[in-house]
Design a protein around this motif. Structure first.
Motif, PDB file in Angstrom:
ATOM      1  N   TYR A   1     -16.527  -6.923  -1.096  1.00  0.00           N
ATOM      2  CA  TYR A   1     -15.563  -5.916  -0.638  1.00  0.00           C
ATOM      3  C   TYR A   1     -16.278  -4.621  -0.286  1.00  0.00           C
ATOM      4  N   ILE A   2     -15.612  -3.825   0.539  1.00  0.00           N
ATOM      5  CA  ILE A   2     -16.124  -2.483   0.822  1.00  0.00           C
ATOM      6  C   ILE A   2     -15.031  -1.489   0.463  1.00  0.00           C
ATOM      7  N   ASN A   3     -15.440  -0.285   0.024  1.00  0.00           N
ATOM      8  CA  ASN A   3     -14.418   0.717  -0.296  1.00  0.00           C
ATOM      9  C   ASN A   3     -14.571   1.979   0.545  1.00  0.00           C
ATOM     10  N   GLU A   4     -15.232   1.827   1.704  1.00  0.00           N
ATOM     11  CA  GLU A   4     -15.335   2.986   2.599  1.00  0.00           C
ATOM     12  C   GLU A   4     -13.969   3.253   3.221  1.00  0.00           C
ATOM     13  N   PRO A   5     -13.710   4.534   3.589  1.00  0.00           N
ATOM     14  CA  PRO A   5     -12.418   4.840   4.204  1.00  0.00           C
ATOM     15  C   PRO A   5     -12.234   4.059   5.509  1.00  0.00           C
ATOM     16  N   CYS A   6     -11.004   3.667   5.783  1.00  0.00           N
ATOM     17  CA  CYS A   6     -10.716   2.928   7.026  1.00  0.00           C
ATOM     18  C   CYS A   6      -9.976   3.872   7.974  1.00  0.00           C
ATOM     19  N   PRO A   7     -10.346   3.894   9.247  1.00  0.00           N
ATOM     20  CA  PRO A   7      -9.695   4.795  10.201  1.00  0.00           C
ATOM     21  C   PRO A   7      -8.188   4.583  10.333  1.00  0.00           C
ATOM     22  N   CYS A   8      -7.673   3.445   9.868  1.00  0.00           N
ATOM     23  CA  CYS A   8      -6.235   3.184  10.013  1.00  0.00           C
ATOM     24  C   CYS A   8      -5.407   4.059   9.071  1.00  0.00           C
ATOM     25  N   GLY A   9      -6.037   4.605   8.030  1.00  0.00           N
ATOM     26  CA  GLY A   9      -5.303   5.428   7.069  1.00  0.00           C
ATOM     27  C   GLY A   9      -4.958   4.692   5.789  1.00  0.00           C
ATOM     28  N   ARG A  10      -5.057   3.373   5.784  1.00  0.00           N
ATOM     29  CA  ARG A  10      -4.838   2.629   4.531  1.00  0.00           C
ATOM     30  C   ARG A  10      -6.041   2.899   3.630  1.00  0.00           C
ATOM     31  N   THR A  11      -5.761   3.032   2.336  1.00  0.00           N
ATOM     32  CA  THR A  11      -6.832   3.475   1.449  1.00  0.00           C
ATOM     33  C   THR A  11      -7.385   2.369   0.550  1.00  0.00           C
TER      34      THR A  11
END
Ligand SMILES: [Zn+2]
Length: 430
Positions: free
Chosen positions: A308-318
């Motif tokens: 898994y990755i926990n970097e921010p996603c540009p879609c806004g989901r956290t």
């Protein structure tokens, strides 16, 4: 990073929780779930008692790693010993409204009231009121057909209960009803499109399908590209586990990993020790439903390998994202503390054009694991060329699998037999 949050982009407020809020949310739900299961599900009580764990001790996701993992084979055995549900049901049996049957057999009671969360996945894929969708998952016995049908309805879409097969009726239905969405496996959609073309249809002219939602199979990047570019069908995929009641990770419009749903605690763990792994590390997906009051399963080991990755996603989901399915635990070998999974290795190695076939052999010398990569090339190559290939391949392999190949062996074409294992573990433990 600036994120433009439009409420229409999200199905519920959980999708945009802050890391702190999520941590608190999952910990509270988890601790309640464990206590509830301990009280009402004898199988969970036995398991925790045997492991010497008091339910009150499970207060956070980190605490969960002390709890033993329950696998599909355990469920089958426990249901045989204690029929029909193996001691996992946490409500009076007369309150169960459906029982699904998975291969094994495994009987899964489901209380459908309030399980709206699957809809998130369809919503993120763009399904809305006005869509007419064929659901090609089977409606018999297994949960997929009915649960996805209801999730589509929760997004406002009209759902057609097609089930699997009947390709020609499906094609006619899609044309006659101007169907806009397809739900099923990627391979079945491909079959349908090809058959429609054989029947003389021009997909882009005669059909209205604009989006497809997949689960149950890996979506190969080349197939995705063909759906999106050749047929103008936007594709999304989700990860679902039948034994824990359905979809638990889903793609957003970025299509770069699958966001985890907050209705489950999903861990990536070392399948041998059960210990949780960090971002980027490959391990087994272990699932605990924390919104299901019917089925008390804690830490279900799926046998699927991912990271898994926990970097921010540009879609806004956290929520963190699963990076995709890399293979099964049975096809994975741990080399110097890192899992090498057959399918992931294959993607890397066959990505190098000169390579036609390969085999990874793991041995050990004086307690140290050694990994040899045997390669067959498509055509003859000089020493210089082989060395360059080995260096480049090792660089990429180390970046992705986080472990180095110790030795390369170039074989003559046809040395590897017709059928062979991609990874062979020849370690001897003395
Ligand atoms: Zn996203």
């Amino acid at each position: 990073m600036v994120v433009n949050l439009k409420t229409d982009d999200f199905f519920d407020e959980l999708e945009t929780m802050s890391a702190d809020a999520r941590n608190k949310y999952s910990s509270q739900k988890l601790s309640r779930t464990v206590r509830h299961a301990y009280r009402h599900a004898p199988a969970v009580r036995n398991m925790l008692d045997k492991a010497g764990i008091k339910p009150a001790r499970i207060r956070s996701v980190t605490d969960l790693q002390t709890v033993p993992i329950t696998r599909k084979t355990d469920l089958i055995e426990l249901q045989k010993e204690n029929p029909p549900f193996g001691g996992f049901v946490t409500i009076p049996p007369e309150q169960i409204d459906r029982i699904f049957i998975s291969p094994g057999p495994i009987y899964e009671p489901v209380q459908t009231a309030g399980i709206k969360w699957f809809a998130k996945s369809f919503y993120a894929a763009g399904f809305r009121k006005g869509d007419i969708v064929v659901n090609t998952f089977t409606y018999h016995m297994s949960p997929a057909g009915m649960l996805f049908h209801e999730a589509l309805r929760d997004c406002g879409a009209t759902a057609i209960p097609m089930g699997f097969g009947n390709t020609e009726i499906l094609i006619q239905t899609m044309r006659d009803l101007k169907v806009t969405g397809f739900v099923g496996t990627p391979s079945f959609l491909l079959t349908v499109l090809k058959r429609a073309e054989e029947l003389g249809h021009d997909i882009r002219r005669d059909f209205a399908v604009k989006r497809a939602w997949f689960t149950g199979e890996m979506l190969a990047p080349s197939l995705r590209e063909s759906f999106e570019n050749d047929y103008r069908i936007s594709t999304s995929q989700a990860y679902a586990v039948t034994e824990t009641g359905g979809a638990l990770a889903y793609e957003c419009p970025e299509k770069s990993g699958m966001h985890l749903m907050d209705e489950y605690v999903v861990e990536i763990v070392d399948p041998e020790s059960g210990k949780q792994l960090g971002p980027g590390e490959v391990g087994e997906i272990v699932v605990t439903p924390i919104h299901n009051k019917t089925w008390g399963i804690i830490r279900f080991g799926t046998g699927d390998m991912s990271s898994y990755i926990n970097e921010p996603c540009p879609c806004g989901r956290t929520a963190s994202r699963l990076t995709g399915l890399l293979g099964r635990t049975a096809d994975a070998v741990k080399v110097r503390g890192m899992f090498v999974v057959a399918r992931q290795a294959e993607q890397i190695i066959l990505g190098f054009e000169p390579v036609s076939r390969f085999q990874i052999v793991v041995t050990n010398k004086e307690q140290r694991d050694e990994m040899t990569l045997k390669l067959e090339l498509k055509s003859e190559a000089g020493e210089e060329e082989k060395k360059r290939l080995a260096d480049n391949l090792n660089g990429k392999f180390r970046d992705i699998c986080r472990v180095r190949i110790d030795e390369f062996a170039f074989l003559d074409q046809g040395t590897l037999p017709e059928k062979y294992s991609k990874i062979v573990d020849q370690r001897v433990w003395k």
